[in-house]
Scaffold this motif. Sequence first.
Motif, PDB file in Angstrom:
ATOM      1  N   ARG A 167      33.234  42.250  30.856  1.00  0.00           N
ATOM      2  CA  ARG A 167      34.468  42.653  31.537  1.00  0.00           C
ATOM      3  C   ARG A 167      35.295  41.436  31.979  1.00  0.00           C
ATOM      4  N   SER A 192      29.567  43.345  25.913  1.00  0.00           N
ATOM      5  CA  SER A 192      28.868  44.335  26.740  1.00  0.00           C
ATOM      6  C   SER A 192      29.464  45.722  26.497  1.00  0.00           C
ATOM      7  N   ARG A 193      28.829  46.718  27.095  1.00  0.00           N
ATOM      8  CA  ARG A 193      29.297  48.094  26.881  1.00  0.00           C
ATOM      9  C   ARG A 193      30.647  48.356  27.542  1.00  0.00           C
ATOM     10  N   GLN A 206      28.479  45.639  20.229  1.00  0.00           N
ATOM     11  CA  GLN A 206      27.808  45.798  21.531  1.00  0.00           C
ATOM     12  C   GLN A 206      26.353  45.362  21.475  1.00  0.00           C
ATOM     13  N   VAL A 207      25.991  44.554  22.473  1.00  0.00           N
ATOM     14  CA  VAL A 207      24.608  44.107  22.616  1.00  0.00           C
ATOM     15  C   VAL A 207      23.982  44.890  23.754  1.00  0.00           C
ATOM     16  N   GLN A 209      20.794  47.880  25.274  1.00  0.00           N
ATOM     17  CA  GLN A 209      19.874  49.013  25.087  1.00  0.00           C
ATOM     18  C   GLN A 209      20.452  50.036  24.124  1.00  0.00           C
ATOM     19  N   THR A 210      21.747  50.295  24.233  1.00  0.00           N
ATOM     20  CA  THR A 210      22.380  51.265  23.342  1.00  0.00           C
ATOM     21  C   THR A 210      23.279  50.565  22.331  1.00  0.00           C
ATOM     22  N   GLY A 223      31.221  36.087  31.312  1.00  0.00           N
ATOM     23  CA  GLY A 223      31.766  37.173  32.129  1.00  0.00           C
ATOM     24  C   GLY A 223      30.980  38.458  31.997  1.00  0.00           C
ATOM     25  N   SER A 225      27.719  40.551  33.751  1.00  0.00           N
ATOM     26  CA  SER A 225      26.998  40.524  35.027  1.00  0.00           C
ATOM     27  C   SER A 225      25.481  40.442  34.866  1.00  0.00           C
ATOM     28  N   GLN A 229      20.521  47.040  31.154  1.00  0.00           N
ATOM     29  CA  GLN A 229      20.770  47.594  29.811  1.00  0.00           C
ATOM     30  C   GLN A 229      21.368  46.550  28.882  1.00  0.00           C
ATOM     31  N   HIS A 230      22.050  45.575  29.423  1.00  0.00           N
ATOM     32  CA  HIS A 230      22.566  44.497  28.565  1.00  0.00           C
ATOM     33  C   HIS A 230      21.449  43.520  28.223  1.00  0.00           C
ATOM     34  N   ASN A 244      29.732  32.474  34.461  1.00  0.00           N
ATOM     35  CA  ASN A 244      30.159  33.572  35.333  1.00  0.00           C
ATOM     36  C   ASN A 244      30.804  33.001  36.592  1.00  0.00           C
ATOM     37  N   ASP A 262      35.378  29.989  35.951  1.00  0.00           N
ATOM     38  CA  ASP A 262      36.236  30.892  35.174  1.00  0.00           C
ATOM     39  C   ASP A 262      36.041  30.641  33.673  1.00  0.00           C
ATOM     40  N   LEU A 263      35.592  31.674  32.975  1.00  0.00           N
ATOM     41  CA  LEU A 263      35.317  31.523  31.536  1.00  0.00           C
ATOM     42  C   LEU A 263      36.571  31.120  30.761  1.00  0.00           C
TER      43      LEU A 263
HETATM   44  C1  LIG Z   1      22.145  54.602  29.617  1.00  0.00           C
HETATM   45  C2  LIG Z   1      22.945  53.334  29.698  1.00  0.00           C
HETATM   46  C3  LIG Z   1      22.966  52.505  28.592  1.00  0.00           C
HETATM   47  C4  LIG Z   1      23.694  51.310  28.625  1.00  0.00           C
HETATM   48  N1  LIG Z   1      23.685  50.491  27.534  1.00  0.00           N
HETATM   49  C5  LIG Z   1      24.318  49.302  27.620  1.00  0.00           C
HETATM   50  C6  LIG Z   1      24.302  48.385  26.526  1.00  0.00           C
HETATM   51  O1  LIG Z   1      23.721  48.649  25.455  1.00  0.00           O
HETATM   52  N2  LIG Z   1      24.925  47.200  26.674  1.00  0.00           N
HETATM   53  C7  LIG Z   1      25.598  46.844  27.818  1.00  0.00           C
HETATM   54  O2  LIG Z   1      26.151  45.743  27.880  1.00  0.00           O
HETATM   55  N3  LIG Z   1      25.646  47.702  28.861  1.00  0.00           N
HETATM   56  C8  LIG Z   1      25.053  48.913  28.782  1.00  0.00           C
HETATM   57  N4  LIG Z   1      25.158  49.776  29.825  1.00  0.00           N
HETATM   58  C9  LIG Z   1      26.094  49.457  30.923  1.00  0.00           C
HETATM   59  C10 LIG Z   1      25.513  48.491  31.945  1.00  0.00           C
HETATM   60  O3  LIG Z   1      24.791  49.185  32.919  1.00  0.00           O
HETATM   61  C11 LIG Z   1      26.636  47.690  32.630  1.00  0.00           C
HETATM   62  O4  LIG Z   1      27.558  48.592  33.210  1.00  0.00           O
HETATM   63  C12 LIG Z   1      27.401  46.758  31.698  1.00  0.00           C
HETATM   64  O5  LIG Z   1      26.501  45.968  30.938  1.00  0.00           O
HETATM   65  C13 LIG Z   1      28.289  45.846  32.519  1.00  0.00           C
HETATM   66  O6  LIG Z   1      29.126  45.130  31.657  1.00  0.00           O
HETATM   67  P1  LIG Z   1      29.738  43.746  32.125  1.00  0.00           P
HETATM   68  O7  LIG Z   1      28.639  42.824  32.515  1.00  0.00           O
HETATM   69  O8  LIG Z   1      30.671  43.326  31.045  1.00  0.00           O
HETATM   70  O9  LIG Z   1      30.657  44.175  33.355  1.00  0.00           O
HETATM   71  P2  LIG Z   1      30.473  43.965  34.906  1.00  0.00           P
HETATM   72  O10 LIG Z   1      29.162  44.450  35.370  1.00  0.00           O
HETATM   73  O11 LIG Z   1      31.685  44.511  35.551  1.00  0.00           O
HETATM   74  O12 LIG Z   1      30.458  42.373  35.062  1.00  0.00           O
HETATM   75  C14 LIG Z   1      31.553  41.554  34.817  1.00  0.00           C
HETATM   76  C15 LIG Z   1      31.145  40.128  35.198  1.00  0.00           C
HETATM   77  O13 LIG Z   1      32.204  39.246  34.849  1.00  0.00           O
HETATM   78  C16 LIG Z   1      32.284  38.241  35.854  1.00  0.00           C
HETATM   79  N5  LIG Z   1      33.640  37.713  35.769  1.00  0.00           N
HETATM   80  C17 LIG Z   1      34.809  38.341  36.071  1.00  0.00           C
HETATM   81  N6  LIG Z   1      35.858  37.535  35.805  1.00  0.00           N
HETATM   82  C18 LIG Z   1      35.338  36.379  35.340  1.00  0.00           C
HETATM   83  C19 LIG Z   1      35.903  35.165  34.866  1.00  0.00           C
HETATM   84  N7  LIG Z   1      37.241  34.993  34.813  1.00  0.00           N
HETATM   85  N8  LIG Z   1      35.072  34.185  34.454  1.00  0.00           N
HETATM   86  C20 LIG Z   1      33.733  34.336  34.502  1.00  0.00           C
HETATM   87  N9  LIG Z   1      33.132  35.473  34.917  1.00  0.00           N
HETATM   88  C21 LIG Z   1      33.931  36.479  35.329  1.00  0.00           C
HETATM   89  C22 LIG Z   1      31.953  38.981  37.144  1.00  0.00           C
HETATM   90  O14 LIG Z   1      31.516  38.070  38.123  1.00  0.00           O
HETATM   91  C23 LIG Z   1      30.879  39.930  36.699  1.00  0.00           C
HETATM   92  O15 LIG Z   1      29.593  39.367  36.874  1.00  0.00           O
HETATM   93  C24 LIG Z   1      24.423  50.970  29.806  1.00  0.00           C
HETATM   94  C25 LIG Z   1      24.382  51.805  30.913  1.00  0.00           C
HETATM   95  C26 LIG Z   1      23.669  52.985  30.862  1.00  0.00           C
HETATM   96  C27 LIG Z   1      23.635  53.860  32.082  1.00  0.00           C
END
Ligand SMILES: Cc1cc2nc3c(=O)[nH]c(=O)nc-3n(C[C@H](O)[C@H](O)[C@H](O)COP(=O)(O)OP(=O)(O)OC[C@H]3O[C@@H](n4cnc5c(N)ncnc54)[C@H](O)[C@@H]3O)c2cc1C
Length: 279
Positions: A167, A192-193, A206-207, A209-210, A223, A225, A229-230, A244, A262-263
Amino acid sequence: MSTLVFVEGADDELSRQALTLADSLEGDIRAVTVDGPYAPSAWAKAIVEAAGGDDIVGPGSDRGNEVLAHVAAQLDLPLAANVTEVRGDEVTRIRWGGTLLEEARLHSERRLVTAAPFAFEPSNSLLQAEVLSPALDGAVAVVDHVAPDTGGKVSLVDAKVVVSGGRGVGSAEGFAILEELAALLDGAVGCSRVVTSAGWRPHTDQVGQTGTKVSPDLYIACGISGATQHIAGCKGAKKLLAINADPEATIFAHADYAVIGDLHEIVPAISAELRKARG
Ligand SMILES: Cc1cc2nc3c(=O)[nH]c(=O)nc-3n(C[C@H](O)[C@H](O)[C@H](O)COP(=O)(O)OP(=O)(O)OC[C@H]3O[C@@H](n4cnc5c(N)ncnc54)[C@H](O)[C@@H]3O)c2cc1C
């Protein structure tokens, strides 16, 4: 009680691990394999008929788990997938993408289990597998395999370096700097998802669990978290570099190298240094 083992092939490593699990159960074992196009419900029907009243063991592969799930549904019996140990009607099994070991009891006379990948040594015993050739009878079957178009680039699964965005990348366009870094490292881009749900990248990227499970030499998480699941999809990486902005981000607990910031500044800076180092 005897055991029927479903094997995907004589040389298939996960099937040989399933044979080791079957060997640890009491009674005789015999093996079956299935010929013809992949059709999980039809394959399961043939296995159910071949098994009679035996316990059934399969490999903890995608196909092994899918076929045994169909077997369980057809027999209306419980299935324990990805077990690491079986003790009578009790099992230890892997849950939550490998982050949890669960003790469970099978409420059934017959045991249906799949062997967790790499929890058992592969068996060396040369068991002659009976070949089943089920009728498809309109069952859903795989008719063709079409490899994703990677535009001549290395695929996510084969890449030695994966540059993955979450994200924090902020937009589809934001991935340009990750594409650039991946190209410099002969790597592939993952995500990520949240990113696929937002439509910034296709689901094939997408990398997790799913998504796709990757095991590169280096995984660069930008970026992201670090949700369980990731991590389930990238924990096979030899080294993990996390970038991050949040020093408390969970991803740092899994990282070999951490860059807090900041990435959007750090990723181009790495690319610039790589270019400089290469002259
Ligand atoms: C059944 C199930 C299956 C799932 N399968 C998967 C799966 O296969 N893969 C997967 O990825 N997720 C999966 N998920 C979702 C998972 O739980 C998380 O919601 C998801 O991985 C979060 O994605 P994220 O890290 O991109 O986003 P977030 O959790 O929102 O994290 C964003 C990160 O970016 C950082 N950030 C923001 N801006 C900047 C910046 N400018 N520079 C540096 N860092 C920054 C923040 O500090 C934060 O740590 C699944 C969930 C469920 C319930």
